[in-house]
Each structure stands twice: as structure tokens, then as C-alpha cells.
Write a protein that holds these residues in place. Structure first.
Motif, short mmCIF file in Angstrom:
data_model
loop_
_atom_site.label_atom_id
_atom_site.label_comp_id
_atom_site.label_asym_id
_atom_site.label_seq_id
_atom_site.Cartn_x
_atom_site.Cartn_y
_atom_site.Cartn_z
N CYS A 137 -2.98 5.56 -1.10
CA CYS A 137 -4.10 5.36 -0.18
C CYS A 137 -5.01 4.29 -0.77
CB CYS A 137 -4.88 6.66 0.03
SG CYS A 137 -6.42 6.38 0.97
N GLY B 109 -7.87 3.45 0.30
CA GLY B 109 -9.25 3.95 0.29
C GLY B 109 -9.56 4.68 -1.00
N CYS B 110 -8.65 5.53 -1.44
CA CYS B 110 -8.86 6.32 -2.65
C CYS B 110 -8.44 5.55 -3.91
CB CYS B 110 -8.03 7.60 -2.62
SG CYS B 110 -8.47 8.74 -1.33
N TYR C 200 -0.67 9.88 -3.55
CA TYR C 200 -0.68 11.24 -3.01
C TYR C 200 0.71 11.84 -3.02
CZ TYR C 200 -5.50 11.52 -1.54
OH TYR C 200 -6.86 11.63 -1.54
N CYS D 7 -4.26 10.70 4.45
CA CYS D 7 -5.16 11.00 3.34
C CYS D 7 -6.27 11.93 3.85
CB CYS D 7 -5.77 9.71 2.80
SG CYS D 7 -7.27 9.99 1.84
N ASP E 239 -9.17 12.43 2.86
CA ASP E 239 -10.51 11.84 2.78
C ASP E 239 -10.67 10.71 3.80
OD1 ASP E 239 -13.01 11.80 1.77
OD2 ASP E 239 -12.53 10.64 -0.04
N HIS E 240 -9.67 9.83 3.87
CA HIS E 240 -9.81 8.63 4.70
C HIS E 240 -9.13 8.73 6.06
CE1 HIS E 240 -10.77 7.15 0.64
NE2 HIS E 240 -11.64 6.43 1.30
ZN LIG Z 1 -7.91 8.07 0.81
#
Ligand SMILES: [Zn+2]
Length: 500
Positions: free
Chosen positions: A147, A149-150, A154, A164, A166-167
Motif C-alpha cells: 500500500c 499510502g501506508c 500487507y 488496505c 486504512d486507505h
Molecule cells: Zn494503506
């Protein structure tokens, strides 16, 4: 050993350990946000919480160092800059400055602001990499779900509907050869540190989450990325220009690079066993701070942090504020309209320090008028105007300013809302006391000694309030102490003019 002796011995140890958490030296940090967009109101919460801890420790005489900054080496910055058609350097420079300004307008008392594009930080990262145990680093080719974003891989089972958590975006399949860190070798040491609170995660619910993550088994961690894939942005791996250091390992190093790690020995003044080292972080990054970072430090033979305070997210109408969309509340506008202390008050009083909490300007306005204008402001203006009318002179304040009951314990537990509650209980009591005493009637008797005695008692309590308000509302606390130190005391302007 007789039981009672053992008990008192254990008790002493516990006391000593507790004292250590607020020891004579404290190093306090915020996370360093990535700067692909302007800051939203959510980051203000973290800044303000960390600032209270720093200001409180300075107030009680502890040697304090407070650091914040910006994480500029993330690949997201490269992508954002491409979209805007500017260089990455330009983008991070521009946005980092906005984050610094946010700290200024919120009256954040930081001692140091780290930028990870600073060449000094880069040499610290190099040194830290080289200080990791050689046996802990190895090269491996692998495929994983990444990801952007992170900036993290994963496992399929950790995704929600393939995205993801979170995103909410599908991670990309990435196949490359990276350097790996033997995180698995640190599982039992980390578990012990966390379990015994030597590395204390606050609140307890979060600690359990971290512990169960560690107990579920730690896999080795990729700590580099292919430089080509990232457009060459980031810190090159020492001795291998084809790879850059994983941005999280790079960013976490800021906690020591900002102290001067690798340049001289001064950094050891705050990064050592006897300093309370406290990281204030958001709930989405505990894995990096409470698991990866201490493991890196153990590998490098350095002390681990003592406490990690994990706060929730600020929401708007119950929705998470996304970094890219920014939310509808501009923190700069908000401070311009209500003032820094009012925004700080809201963040510290109306938001539970450990949970998600909603930010609403309607509610801020209400709290401003009830607690700040009517509660505190009214109290100070009533008492100062009475002092003037009664011509109170030569009043000597007691030399010791007591901490209100429950205040210290609340701050030590990071319960900022409770600490403020103790102060507002005093405000309510004083306002009631004034109403009951009806001092304006006593004023009709010239030189009333009972009025002067009352006024003196109120002044003492307001001074106590001003003093202990300082970590929370620094401007207001300072103003109150200044007003009270005048001789004779003059009626003051409204501390918080009502907003209609
Ligand atoms: Zn993410």
C-alpha cells in the motif's frame, strides 16, 4: 524473607519506577507527518497534547526537550509533486513550512523541528543502519501486496475486501529484492518490554492490541525499497545506491537524529536510560512505534522509548478526516477566529485523549461562551474589578502554589480532559462563592475587612488557576498571572469576549 519486608521492598521499587516516568529529564516528541498535503485539524490534536506534556514538565522544573518535524522522504510526496507539476523538493519545502506555521499559530513550544530531507538527518540514518546488528540484515527477493499510502506490505488476511483497512485502496503487487530486518528475533524481548511496561503503551486497551500483535508472531521486515521504483527519492542504503532506506526506518530515526545522533555525543543527554522518552502518536502508527522502532533500537544496542501515548482520530460529523481531502475545518481559520487557546481548550477538553472525537465549530463556539467567556473570563473580570473598587493594595501571595487535587495524577495519566476538569471545578466554585457573598453589597461599607479577606482568598485561587492553566492555555495563563501581579490590581479587559 518475611512477607511484609518483601512487600515494602516491592512497593519501593514500584514507586521508584513510577517516579521515573516523570523523571527530572524528559524528551517528548510528536510523530513527523508526511507533507504531501496541508495539515488538517487532526494533527493539531497531537501537537497540542505533546505541548501540554512539555510545558507541564518545564513548569515543575524538569529538564525538557520537545521535538516535532516533517517526514519528507515518502514516495507519496513524489506522486503529489508529479500531479502538481513541481519538483518533489519544492513540494516538501512548501508544505513543511505550513506544518511549522501550524505549530506557531497553536503556540507549540517545540525546541526542535526536524526535516528529514536535511542532509544532517541523512547521515544519521546511514549511521543508524550501520549500527544495526549485521546479523539482523539480509537480502531477499519476494513478492508482496504494497500500500503506497501506508508505505507498508500487507498480508492478504489483513486486508478488508482486498483493500488496505486504512486507505481503502487495493494494494499493488510488488516483486523486488530488498534488505530485510530480522524482526522475528526480537519477539520475546519486545513482549517482555511491553508486558512489564518498561515500554509502556497508553491507554491499556492499546497496549493489549500491541501485545497481541507481537504474540501472534513477528515476521521479518523489509527495510529497503528499489530506488528506481521510487524515482530515486529517499535516503540511499549505505553502500548500495540501487536501494533506498524504507521511509519508516528513515522517519523513525528522526527521534535520535534530531538530538544530534551521529554528529557528537550530545544526543545521549536525552536519549539514555534515565530520561523519560515519550512519543505521542496516532492510533494508526502504533505498529511502527511500539514494535518496529524498539526492535531497531535493541538491534543497535540503544535504549528504547519509555512511553508511547496513542491518541485517536479527530472526526467531522463522525467521519474520519482524510489527509488528501483535508476535511472542511481549516485549523488556521479556526485559530484566527477563536484564538489559539480556545482551539487548544476544545482539543484537550472536549476530545477524549485516547479515543476518536468529533470536531465541530458549533460545539467549539458553545464551549467558548460557556467555559471560557462565562466561566473563566467572567471570574477574572469580576474579581479584578472588585479589587479595584475596594482599593485592595499590598496583598502578598503565598509563596507556594499548590497543585489542585487530581490535577497532577490526571496529567501523568495523560487524561488532559480530567486535568482541565479539576481547574474548571475551581472556577465554578469561585463563581458560586462570589454570587453567594454578594460582594457588591459589601462594597457599600467602606474599608470592609471581610470583603478584603474574601478578595485575597479569591486572588490566591485565581493565581493558582493561572499557574496550572499555563500548560493548556499558555497565553491565558500568562495573562492572568500578569494581571494579578500588578499593584494595585486594575480591572482587566475580557479574556474571552463573547462570540454571538
Ligand atoms: Zn494503506
Amino acid at each position: 524473607m518475611p512477607r511484609s519486608v518483601f512487600h515494602s521492598w516491592a512497593f519501593l521499587l514500584i514507586l521508584k519506577f513510577k517516579e521515573n516516568l516523570m523523571s527530572k529529564k524528559i524528551y517528548i516528541t510528536t510523530t513527523i507527518p508526511y507533507v504531501n498535503a496541508r495539515p488538517h485539524i487532526g494533527f493539531a490534536l497531537e501537537l497540542v497534547q505533546a505541548d501540554v506534556i512539555a510545558r507541564y514538565n518545564r513548569l515543575i522544573g524538569n529538564e525538557t526537550y520537545f521535538q516535532t518535524g516533517t517526514d519528507e522522504n515518502a514516495f507519496k510526496n513524489v506522486l503529489s509533486a508529479r500531479q502538481l507539476g513541481i519538483t518533489t523538493q519544492e513540494l516538501v519545502g512548501r508544505n513543511s513550512e505550513v506544518f511549522r506555521k501550524l505549530s506557531c499559530v497553536l503556540n507549540i513550544s517545540y525546541d526542535n523541528f526536524v526535516r528529514t530531507t536535511d542532509p544532517i538527518h541523512h547521515s544519521s540514518v546511514h549511521l543508524f543502519w550501520k549500527q544495526l546488528r549485521a546479523d539482523d540484515i539480509y537480502v531477499k527477493e519476494y513478492t508482496g501486496l504494497y500500500c503506497n499510502g501506508c508505505e507498508d506490505f500487507y498480508r492478504p488476511k489483513d486486508l478488508i475486501d482486498g483493500c488496505c483497512p486504512d486507505h481503502k485502496i487495493k494494494p499493488a503487487e510488488v516483486r523486488e529484492t530488498n534488505y530485510f530486518f530480522r524482526l522475528s528475533a526480537y519477539q520475546s524481548r519486545l513482549e517482555r518490554l511491553l508486558d512489564t511496561d518498561q515500554l509502556k503503551v497508553v491507554p491499556a486497551g492499546r497496549k493489549n492490541e500491541v501485545l497481541s500483535f507481537v504474540r501472534s508472531g513477528l515476521r521479518d521486515l523489509s527495510i529497503s525499497r528499489l530506488a528506481k521504483r521510487l524515482g530515486g527519492w529517499g535516503v540511499p542504503v549505505p553502500g548500495d545506491d540501487t536501494q533506498v532506506v524504507w521511509v519508516w526506518l528513515d522517519a523513525l530515526t528522526n527521534y535520535i537524529s534530531g538530538l544530534g545522533y551521529g554528529r557528537e555525543n550530545g544526543w545521549k543527554h536525552f536519549w539514555n536510560e534515565s530520561t523519560a522518552k515519550v512519543h505521542v502518536i496516532g492510533k494508526n502508527v502504533w505498529k511502527f512505534h511500539a514494535v518496529y522502532w524498539p526492535a531497531f533500537l535493541l538491534s543497535a544496542g540503544l535504549p528504547v522509548p519509555n512511553e508511547i501515548l496513542v491518541h485517536g482520530f479527530i472526526t467531522e460529523k463522525g467521519q474520519k478526516i482524510s489527509k488528501s481531502l483535508g476535511g472542511s475545518i481549516d485549523p488556521f481559520e479556526c485559530v484566527r477566529y477563536f484564538g489559539a487557546d480556545a482551539v487548544r481548550y476544545y482539543l484537550l477538553r472536549a476530545i477524549c485523549p485516547f479515543d476518536d472525537g468529533d470536531f465541530s465549530t458549533q460545539r467549539l463556539k458553545r464551549l467558548y461562551n460557556t467555559d471560557l467567556a462565562n466561566g473563566l473570563g467572567n471570574l477574572v473580570s469580576r474579581v479584578t474589578s472588585l479589587c479595584c473598587k475596594a482599593d485592595l493594595r499590598g496583598y502578598k501571595y503565598p509563596s507556594i502554589i499548590d497543585e489542585p487535587e487530581g490535577y497532577r495524577a490526571a496529567i501523568r495519566n495523560y487524561e488532559f480532559d480530567k486535568a482541565l476538569e479539576t481547574l474548571w471545578q475551581i472556577i465554578a466554585r469561585l463563581n458560586q462563592d462570589i454570587d453567594r457573598t454578594r460582594p457588591w453589597e459589601l462594597l457599600k461599607t467602606p474599608n470592609s475587612t471581610s470583603l478584603k479577606a474574601r478578595l485575597s482568598a479569591w486572588l490566591r485561587d485565581i493565581r493558582q488557576l493561572g499557574y496550572w492553566l499555563t500548560p493548556f492555555l499558555p497565553e491565558t495563563g500568562k495573562k492572568i498571572l500578569e494581571i494579578l501581579s500588578e499593584e494595585p490590581i486594575k480591572p482587566c479587559e475580557a479574556l474571552f469576549p463573547r462570540i454571538t
